[in-house]
Design a protein around this motif. Structure first.
Motif, PDB file in Angstrom:
ATOM      1  N   UNK A 261      -4.217  -5.617   9.444  1.00  0.00           N
ATOM      2  CA  UNK A 261      -5.401  -5.137   8.736  1.00  0.00           C
ATOM      3  C   UNK A 261      -5.081  -4.864   7.273  1.00  0.00           C
ATOM      4  N   UNK A 262      -3.899  -4.375   7.012  1.00  0.00           N
ATOM      5  CA  UNK A 262      -3.475  -4.037   5.660  1.00  0.00           C
ATOM      6  C   UNK A 262      -3.393  -5.280   4.770  1.00  0.00           C
ATOM      7  N   UNK A 263      -3.012  -6.441   5.358  1.00  0.00           N
ATOM      8  CA  UNK A 263      -2.877  -7.664   4.563  1.00  0.00           C
ATOM      9  C   UNK A 263      -4.000  -8.658   4.884  1.00  0.00           C
ATOM     10  N   UNK A 285       3.788  -6.636  -3.841  1.00  0.00           N
ATOM     11  CA  UNK A 285       3.260  -5.320  -4.204  1.00  0.00           C
ATOM     12  C   UNK A 285       2.929  -4.483  -2.974  1.00  0.00           C
ATOM     13  N   UNK A 286       2.291  -5.102  -2.002  1.00  0.00           N
ATOM     14  CA  UNK A 286       1.878  -4.344  -0.821  1.00  0.00           C
ATOM     15  C   UNK A 286       3.072  -3.903   0.020  1.00  0.00           C
ATOM     16  N   UNK A 287       4.107  -4.731   0.102  1.00  0.00           N
ATOM     17  CA  UNK A 287       5.295  -4.343   0.860  1.00  0.00           C
ATOM     18  C   UNK A 287       6.021  -3.190   0.176  1.00  0.00           C
ATOM     19  N   UNK A 297      12.437  -6.445  -1.075  1.00  0.00           N
ATOM     20  CA  UNK A 297      11.219  -7.239  -1.240  1.00  0.00           C
ATOM     21  C   UNK A 297      11.483  -8.429  -2.155  1.00  0.00           C
ATOM     22  N   UNK A 298      12.181  -8.186  -3.255  1.00  0.00           N
ATOM     23  CA  UNK A 298      12.421  -9.235  -4.234  1.00  0.00           C
ATOM     24  C   UNK A 298      13.302 -10.353  -3.719  1.00  0.00           C
ATOM     25  N   UNK A 436      -5.942  -2.445 -10.983  1.00  0.00           N
ATOM     26  CA  UNK A 436      -5.541  -2.392 -12.376  1.00  0.00           C
ATOM     27  C   UNK A 436      -4.090  -1.978 -12.534  1.00  0.00           C
ATOM     28  N   UNK A 437      -3.588  -1.129 -11.627  1.00  0.00           N
ATOM     29  CA  UNK A 437      -2.185  -0.701 -11.716  1.00  0.00           C
ATOM     30  C   UNK A 437      -1.518  -1.007 -10.391  1.00  0.00           C
ATOM     31  N   UNK A 438      -1.010  -2.213 -10.186  1.00  0.00           N
ATOM     32  CA  UNK A 438      -0.491  -2.619  -8.907  1.00  0.00           C
ATOM     33  C   UNK A 438       0.818  -1.999  -8.527  1.00  0.00           C
TER      34      UNK A 438
END
Length: 440
Positions: A261-263, A285-287, A297-298, A436-438
């Motif tokens: 649901x989050x993604x 960003x979401x992770x 993540x990177x 706007x600010x991820x």
């Protein structure tokens, strides 16, 4: 009325509406729908132009703040072990289901009568991604760029990651002297994420145009001719997602349904565009919002786009067996084990662009004389529909992989992840892909 306005203000609702409009356009005005392909391609290109600098900045800053080369190697090894296990399971699942269901049985296609020339007209919607073969020396040459700037223009994410790791290690070795450069790189990355937020406002148009092109170009009628294969692949990917990936997520302490649901917005964008690259920055960003450490993540998520393609693995084995069944090509147990062995290598070259799995399939069959390569023509007309299932599976698989490796490495804040997924951090959840600010 207020609730309705709030619902339509969410990106995933807008994307879903765009896809429905695209489907209707393709059905009612096929020529118009087919002509919308440039819009879908333009949206994907807008995102892809930002991928290299975003990945470079994220990985380099993360490595610089992580510390030692030993830590980087440990994380990379864990990621590769995870990728190999999950892709092997995906390959085996596809092989088993294809043998049980037998979607190609009874077609009795004469391979000699197939028009292999039709393959020449097949164009990838997002470009090719390579095949991953050629041995260790070819792989090394593949990941080492000809020049520093060449890595950013060649479209090879592994080259960008290599440069980012070296840059990050150099910054780490410089200590306080390198901190200013690292902070500057972090700020530039923040600016790029803001640009991604602007571009993602166009996601409903991109996804809708992609669906309009798919229906308008190939038509719904093409689904019926190969319905057994389509149904088989979609059901198998669903089983894999909820049984295998769901189990991995739960072992990592993450509620799987809440994660989906989050993604959901990213899933819908991938479903419409058939490109996982279109949502790579948003997934990163979401992770991070879920509590995954930035270095994990990177490194893990971009690398997974090459090494962890679960959906493509399922597609490759099922398509290979389907072609053999359709052309009445008998396969021994050894033949099928050979297919698995070859796919363990070739599947690692599938990136996040539409059509990449089709190219990998062609390369795989070329290495297996028992199956006629010309049989690929049989699935040419529905490859776009097949690609939707494998792209979505790849997306979810790499999201779960990042969470699992982060948990394995002790770099996942499970309490924060559960809080965000359960809505306790509603401000973060409501931050859409166009935020706007991820970084907050």
């Amino acid at each position: 009325m207020e609730k309705l306005r709030h619902a339509f203000g969410q990106l995933y609702i807008q994307v879903l509406a765009g896809m429905l409009i695209g489907i209707l356009t393709g059905l009612l005005w096929p020529q118009v729908g087919a002509g919308l392909k440039p819009l879908a391609d333009a949206f994907v290109k807008l995102i892809k132009m930002l991928l290299a600098p975003i990945i470079f900045g994220t990985v380099a800053v993360g490595i610089a703040r992580m510390g030692s080369l030993k830590d980087v190697g440990r994380l990379g090894l864990k990621a590769l072990v995870y990728f190999e296990i999950l892709t092997s399971i995906a390959l085996a699942v596809g092989l088993v289901v294809a043998n049980i269901v037998k979607p190609g049985a009874g077609m009795h296609v004469d391979a000699r009568a197939l028009d292999a020339g039709a393959l020449a007209s097949f164009k990838l919607a997002g470009g090719s991604d390579g095949n991953g073969g050629g041995g260790a020396s070819a792989f090394l040459l593949h990941i080492i760029p000809d020049s520093f700037l060449g890595a950013f223009t060649g479209g090879n994410m592994l080259q960008v990651i290599l440069l980012a790791v070296l840059f990050g290690l150099a910054l780490s070795a410089m200590g306080d002297a390198g901190r200013g450069v690292g902070d500057m790189a972090d700020q530039v990355t923040n600016v790029l994420f803001r640009i991604v937020g602007m571009v993602m406002r166009l996601a409903p148009i991109g996804a809708g145009a992609g669906m309009a092109f798919t229906i308008g170009e190939y038509g719904v009628g093409t689904l019926w001719s190969l319905g057994a294969l389509l149904l088989c692949l979609y059901l198998t990917t669903l089983i894999f997602i909820f049984a295998v990936l769901g189990s991995v997520a739960r072992m990592a302490g993450i509620p799987f349904l809440a994660f989906l649901k989050f993604i959901r917005a990213e899933i819908l964008v991938v479903l419409g565009s058939c490109s996982t690259e279109a949502v790579l920055p948003a997934m990163m960003r979401k992770l991070e919002q879920l509590g995954c450490a930035r270095p994990v993540v990177g490194m893990v998520l971009p690398a997974g786009y090459t090494f962890n393609t679960d959906g493509t693995c399922i597609y490759l084995t099922m398509a290979a067996i389907f072609i053999a069944q359709a052309t009445d090509t008998p396969l021994t147990l050894m033949d099928q084990l050979t297919i698995l062995a070859v796919l363990l290598l070739t599947s690692k070259g599938s990136a996040g662009v539409a059509g990449a799995g089709f190219v990998t399939l062609a390369a795989t069959l070329s290495a297996i004389p028992a199956i006629p390569v010309a049989g690929i023509v049989l699935i040419l007309g529905v490859d776009r529909f097949l690609n939707e299932a494998r792209a979505v599976t790849n997306l979810i698989g790499n999201g779960v992989a990042t969470l699992a490796v982060a948990r394995w490495d002790g770099a996942l804040d499970v309490a924060r992840a559960r809080a965000v997924l359960h809505g306790d951090a509603s401000a973060e959840i409501e931050t859409s892909l166009a935020a706007q600010d991820p970084r907050t």
